[in-house]
Scaffold this motif. Sequence first.
Motif, PDB file in Angstrom:
ATOM      1  N   PRO A  38     172.071 -35.060 -69.435  1.00 36.74           N
ATOM      2  CA  PRO A  38     171.420 -34.216 -68.406  1.00 36.74           C
ATOM      3  C   PRO A  38     171.451 -32.737 -68.792  1.00 36.74           C
ATOM      4  O   PRO A  38     172.011 -31.909 -68.074  1.00 36.74           O
ATOM      5  N   HIS A  39     170.849 -32.433 -69.927  1.00 34.88           N
ATOM      6  CA  HIS A  39     170.901 -31.067 -70.436  1.00 34.88           C
ATOM      7  C   HIS A  39     169.564 -30.349 -70.349  1.00 34.88           C
ATOM      8  O   HIS A  39     169.378 -29.311 -70.973  1.00 34.88           O
ATOM      9  N   ASP A  40     168.649 -30.914 -69.560  1.00 32.11           N
ATOM     10  CA  ASP A  40     167.382 -30.203 -69.339  1.00 32.11           C
ATOM     11  C   ASP A  40     167.695 -28.885 -68.631  1.00 32.11           C
ATOM     12  O   ASP A  40     168.647 -28.803 -67.858  1.00 32.11           O
ATOM     13  N   ILE A 138     166.216 -21.426 -78.471  1.00 26.42           N
ATOM     14  CA  ILE A 138     167.267 -22.140 -79.203  1.00 26.42           C
ATOM     15  C   ILE A 138     168.123 -22.889 -78.198  1.00 26.42           C
ATOM     16  O   ILE A 138     168.825 -22.283 -77.372  1.00 26.42           O
ATOM     17  N   ASP A 139     168.045 -24.233 -78.260  1.00 24.89           N
ATOM     18  CA  ASP A 139     168.716 -25.058 -77.244  1.00 24.89           C
ATOM     19  C   ASP A 139     169.098 -26.407 -77.854  1.00 24.89           C
ATOM     20  O   ASP A 139     168.821 -27.457 -77.284  1.00 24.89           O
ATOM     21  N   ALA A 140     169.720 -26.366 -79.030  1.00 23.95           N
ATOM     22  CA  ALA A 140     170.087 -27.612 -79.718  1.00 23.95           C
ATOM     23  C   ALA A 140     171.608 -27.711 -79.791  1.00 23.95           C
ATOM     24  O   ALA A 140     172.300 -27.247 -78.877  1.00 23.95           O
ATOM     25  N   ASP A 141     172.143 -28.319 -80.845  1.00 26.08           N
ATOM     26  CA  ASP A 141     173.599 -28.392 -80.993  1.00 26.08           C
ATOM     27  C   ASP A 141     174.130 -26.977 -81.202  1.00 26.08           C
ATOM     28  O   ASP A 141     173.679 -26.250 -82.082  1.00 26.08           O
ATOM     29  N   LYS A 142     175.094 -26.621 -80.369  1.00 24.16           N
ATOM     30  CA  LYS A 142     175.525 -25.215 -80.317  1.00 24.16           C
ATOM     31  C   LYS A 142     176.275 -24.794 -81.575  1.00 24.16           C
ATOM     32  O   LYS A 142     176.326 -23.615 -81.918  1.00 24.16           O
ATOM     33  N   ARG A 143     176.861 -25.772 -82.268  1.00 24.18           N
ATOM     34  CA  ARG A 143     177.658 -25.393 -83.453  1.00 24.18           C
ATOM     35  C   ARG A 143     176.790 -24.782 -84.548  1.00 24.18           C
ATOM     36  O   ARG A 143     177.285 -24.060 -85.397  1.00 24.18           O
ATOM     37  N   VAL A 164     168.505 -17.916 -76.259  1.00 18.82           N
ATOM     38  CA  VAL A 164     169.517 -18.931 -76.614  1.00 18.82           C
ATOM     39  C   VAL A 164     170.106 -19.460 -75.316  1.00 18.82           C
ATOM     40  O   VAL A 164     170.559 -18.679 -74.465  1.00 18.82           O
ATOM     41  N   ASP A 165     170.113 -20.790 -75.169  1.00 23.45           N
ATOM     42  CA  ASP A 165     170.610 -21.401 -73.932  1.00 23.45           C
ATOM     43  C   ASP A 165     172.122 -21.665 -74.017  1.00 23.45           C
ATOM     44  O   ASP A 165     172.703 -21.753 -75.102  1.00 23.45           O
ATOM     45  N   ASN A 166     172.719 -21.768 -72.860  1.00 25.44           N
ATOM     46  CA  ASN A 166     174.104 -22.273 -72.705  1.00 25.44           C
ATOM     47  C   ASN A 166     175.153 -21.413 -73.376  1.00 25.44           C
ATOM     48  O   ASN A 166     176.041 -21.903 -74.071  1.00 25.44           O
ATOM     49  N   VAL A 167     175.068 -20.113 -73.133  1.00 30.25           N
ATOM     50  CA  VAL A 167     176.001 -19.207 -73.801  1.00 30.25           C
ATOM     51  C   VAL A 167     177.222 -18.838 -72.954  1.00 30.25           C
ATOM     52  O   VAL A 167     178.069 -18.082 -73.412  1.00 30.25           O
ATOM     53  N   VAL A 168     177.309 -19.377 -71.749  1.00 32.43           N
ATOM     54  CA  VAL A 168     178.457 -19.040 -70.895  1.00 32.43           C
ATOM     55  C   VAL A 168     179.419 -20.223 -70.788  1.00 32.43           C
ATOM     56  O   VAL A 168     180.643 -20.062 -70.864  1.00 32.43           O
ATOM     57  N   ARG A 169     178.845 -21.406 -70.616  1.00 30.63           N
ATOM     58  CA  ARG A 169     179.639 -22.641 -70.646  1.00 30.63           C
ATOM     59  C   ARG A 169     180.801 -22.587 -69.665  1.00 30.63           C
ATOM     60  O   ARG A 169     181.958 -22.732 -70.029  1.00 30.63           O
ATOM     61  N   ASN A 170     180.466 -22.297 -68.433  1.00 33.61           N
ATOM     62  CA  ASN A 170     181.469 -22.251 -67.363  1.00 33.61           C
ATOM     63  C   ASN A 170     182.574 -21.232 -67.657  1.00 33.61           C
ATOM     64  O   ASN A 170     183.704 -21.386 -67.197  1.00 33.61           O
TER      65      ASN A 170
HETATM   66  C1  DHB Z   1     174.880 -28.810 -73.287  1.00 32.33           C
HETATM   67  C2  DHB Z   1     173.732 -28.564 -73.981  1.00 32.33           C
HETATM   68  C3  DHB Z   1     172.657 -28.014 -73.334  1.00 32.33           C
HETATM   69  O1  DHB Z   1     171.517 -27.704 -73.991  1.00 32.33           O
HETATM   70  C4  DHB Z   1     172.709 -27.724 -71.983  1.00 32.33           C
HETATM   71  O2  DHB Z   1     171.621 -27.136 -71.415  1.00 32.33           O
HETATM   72  C5  DHB Z   1     173.856 -27.989 -71.285  1.00 32.33           C
HETATM   73  C6  DHB Z   1     174.953 -28.537 -71.939  1.00 32.33           C
HETATM   74  C7  DHB Z   1     176.040 -29.374 -74.017  1.00 32.33           C
HETATM   75  O3  DHB Z   1     175.906 -29.709 -75.184  1.00 32.33           O
HETATM   76  O4  DHB Z   1     177.100 -29.461 -73.431  1.00 32.33           O
END
Ligand code: DHB
Length: 229
Positions: A38-40, A138-143, A164-170
């Motif tokens: 569920p990463h949309d 950019i929204d793929a594998d973060k590594r 670039v998506d997902n740069v805070v990660r909670n």
């Molecule tokens: C993750 C990846 C994503 O692109 C996202 O939008 C949310 C989470 C992940 O890899 O955890």
Amino acid sequence: MSDTTWADVDDYFGALLAGPEAELRSVVDVNAAAGLPPHDVTLLQGKFLHILARIRGAQRILEIGTLGGFSTIWLARALPPDGSLVTLEVNSDYASTAKANCERAGVISQVSIQVGDACESLSRLHADGVDPFDFVFIDADKRNNVRYFRWALRLASAGAVIVVDNVVRNGDVLDESSSDPSVRGVRAVIDEMSRESEVVATALQTVGLKGYDGFVLALVSHSREDAAQ
Ligand code: DHB
Ligand code: MG
């Protein structure tokens, strides 16, 4: 205030501001039913990307990480009739789902879904002399964020926008000793951008249906001629 409030506020804005695009919600349901993670992006985030691409007047869009094509569709809908979007996906099942979603959404004629390792696809696009892109998501594998950012810069036109998506990660982005490859990948790309004179960048924290996360937004300030020197 809680995640529930964030989700309720997303629903409120979504119903009023993304009402006409509500049929795109079914894409998220299709992706879930197909077993995709569920990463949309959310409906409102998708519309945010769409509006950014329109503000930029993007004719050519590059997306790294297709998943089920939800953001792909939003971005493709920002293109003029002669515009095009290239999206890269390593997982062939995800790419098939994305293709079907793009067909249903009526954007497939402007979308090229390239299946395979994204770094290899990017290298091939470069070797083939692909026309520059004016918007990169950019929204793929973060590594691999740093690699993707380097390629984005290389393939970008002057004045291009890179998100670039997902740069805070909670909030995990703060953990400088994290062993999580995604956190490390995010921190590495932020470091890289901080040292890169060819972009001006900022970061935007977000809350909503997908919890607490955020985007980096960067503007490519180099001209291709400068880059070649
Ligand atoms: C993750 C990846 C994503 O692109 C996202 O939008 C949310 C989470 C992940 O890899 O955890
Ligand atoms: Mg994402």
